[in-house]
Motif scaffolding. Structure first.
Motif: not given
Length: 182
Positions: A79, A83, A107
């Protein structure tokens, strides 16, 4: 409601996005080819962001689907790497706004060489407050999947949805989004 601690890297990304949001010029929204609106006087202030959207996800067992900010605990490195990586916050005020204030999302991780036979179906209805929702999809090498997102709202003040889809080597993602905003 469970409180999830925010990692330092995410706090820094949010702070950077908020700084950009504060300094970038207002967007120039255009309607059609000849009608323009001047939003120069529009004031953006911290918002009462909803975290109570109705969310239903139907996913094959091969897929990992978790609330975005809970997934950080188990999948933090993936992530952190991806992200907001497809966002151009440095150039777009509204992208910076989204990254600054988003507090809910999903996610979705498709493991290497997984071929999902059924689609992942996401049904979300935004609440009557401001709704900021972010989906991060990471399809690992050689994986195949389809995601169908169905969005609706009833009188939400602002709806800001963002989807980042990271498709690794030889992977394939089909994305469909159906929106019904009041």
């Amino acid at each position: 409601m469970r409180t999830i601690s925010t990692p330092v890297w995410l706090k820094k990304k949010r702070e950077h996005a908020l700084e950009l949001f504060s300094t970038l010029p207002q967007p120039n929204f255009k309607y059609g080819t000849s009608i323009r609106a001047d939003y120069g006087e529009l004031q953006f202030k911290p918002v009462d962001v909803s975290t109570d959207s109705e969310l239903i996800v139907d996913a094959p067992s091969e897929a990992i689907v978790l609330p975005l900010f809970e997934a950080i605990k188990a999948h933090g490195k993936v992530i952190e790497e991806h992200l907001f990586s497809l966002f151009d916050m440095d150039a777009h005020k509204m992208a910076a706004f989204h990254a600054s204030f988003v507090r809910e999302g999903l996610f979705i991780y498709i493991p290497q060489h997984a071929e999902l036979k059924k689609p992942i179906v996401i049904r979300r209805t935004a609440s009557k407050k401001t709704s900021l929702h972010h989906i991060l999809v990471v399809a690992d090498e050689g994986s195949i999947c389809e995601v169908i997102e169905q969005l609706a709202s009833e009188d939400a003040a602002i709806v800001s949805n963002a989807v980042e889809i990271v498709v690794k080597k030889n992977a394939d993602v089909k994305w469909r989004s159906v929106q019904d905003y009041s």
